[in-house]
Design a protein around this motif. Sequence first.
Motif, short mmCIF file in Angstrom:
data_model
loop_
_atom_site.label_atom_id
_atom_site.label_comp_id
_atom_site.label_asym_id
_atom_site.label_seq_id
_atom_site.Cartn_x
_atom_site.Cartn_y
_atom_site.Cartn_z
N TRP A 21 30.86 22.08 -2.67
CA TRP A 21 29.83 22.52 -3.64
C TRP A 21 28.50 21.85 -3.35
CZ3 TRP A 21 29.10 26.45 -6.63
CH2 TRP A 21 28.08 26.40 -7.60
N LYS A 22 28.54 20.56 -3.01
CA LYS A 22 27.30 19.85 -2.67
C LYS A 22 26.65 20.48 -1.44
CE LYS A 22 28.85 15.42 -4.49
NZ LYS A 22 29.35 14.09 -4.13
N THR A 37 25.06 23.85 -2.50
CA THR A 37 23.83 23.74 -3.28
C THR A 37 22.67 23.20 -2.44
OG1 THR A 37 24.52 21.58 -4.15
CG2 THR A 37 24.99 23.52 -5.50
N ARG A 62 25.70 30.99 -8.62
CA ARG A 62 25.22 30.51 -9.91
C ARG A 62 26.21 30.78 -11.02
NH1 ARG A 62 19.87 33.52 -10.56
NH2 ARG A 62 21.08 34.99 -9.37
N TYR A 64 30.75 28.74 -13.06
CA TYR A 64 30.59 27.68 -14.05
C TYR A 64 31.72 26.67 -14.04
CZ TYR A 64 27.12 30.94 -15.76
OH TYR A 64 26.06 31.78 -15.86
N ILE A 66 33.28 25.32 -11.59
CA ILE A 66 33.01 24.26 -10.62
C ILE A 66 31.94 23.32 -11.17
CG2 ILE A 66 32.11 23.75 -8.32
CD1 ILE A 66 33.33 26.46 -7.44
N GLN A 67 30.89 23.90 -11.74
CA GLN A 67 29.82 23.08 -12.28
C GLN A 67 30.32 22.20 -13.43
OE1 GLN A 67 26.25 25.53 -12.88
NE2 GLN A 67 27.20 26.98 -11.46
N LEU A 68 31.19 22.74 -14.28
CA LEU A 68 31.75 21.95 -15.38
C LEU A 68 32.64 20.83 -14.86
CD1 LEU A 68 32.57 24.77 -17.94
CD2 LEU A 68 30.79 23.03 -18.13
N ARG A 69 33.41 21.11 -13.81
CA ARG A 69 34.27 20.05 -13.24
C ARG A 69 33.42 18.88 -12.77
NH1 ARG A 69 37.86 24.38 -11.37
NH2 ARG A 69 36.75 24.55 -9.41
N HIS A 70 32.23 19.15 -12.20
CA HIS A 70 31.34 18.06 -11.78
C HIS A 70 30.98 17.17 -12.96
CE1 HIS A 70 30.16 18.78 -7.57
NE2 HIS A 70 30.46 20.04 -7.82
N TRP A 71 30.59 17.78 -14.07
CA TRP A 71 30.22 17.00 -15.26
C TRP A 71 31.41 16.20 -15.77
CZ3 TRP A 71 25.57 15.86 -16.90
CH2 TRP A 71 24.51 16.68 -16.55
#
Length: 120
Positions: A33-34, A37, A47, A50, A52-57
């Motif tokens: 993912w890094k 991006t 985009r 979500y 994946i983005q939530l797992r980061h948080w």
Amino acid sequence: YDLLVEVGVLLPENATDDERSRHYGSEAEMEAWKTYTKLGTDMTIGRGLYAIQLRHWIQAYAAQNKTIPLLVLNSQELKEDTENTYRRVLDFLDLPHLLPKEFKEHHKREYDRIDPMSNG
């Protein structure tokens, strides 16, 4: 889609359920993912990932031994059951139920259907 598979964010369609369960949430997925991006791409499908983005948080908070208060809403529920979804938000934020007289739709617009397999 192809780029997401190429960098390892998503697995190819022929991946097994076992491969998917090991990959999603793994360090390899986070590194992919890094990479994705950093490419500076603005593709619609990327985009919209979500989870994946939530797992980061969640992982960032977990690394600090903290829990993250998180309410995930489905936009379709918000559209179809606005008042009850709004009440869920108020409950989550521990706010009083001060409701408008009516819930109006704003900025409604029709969009052309996007092919999910296209690059944008």
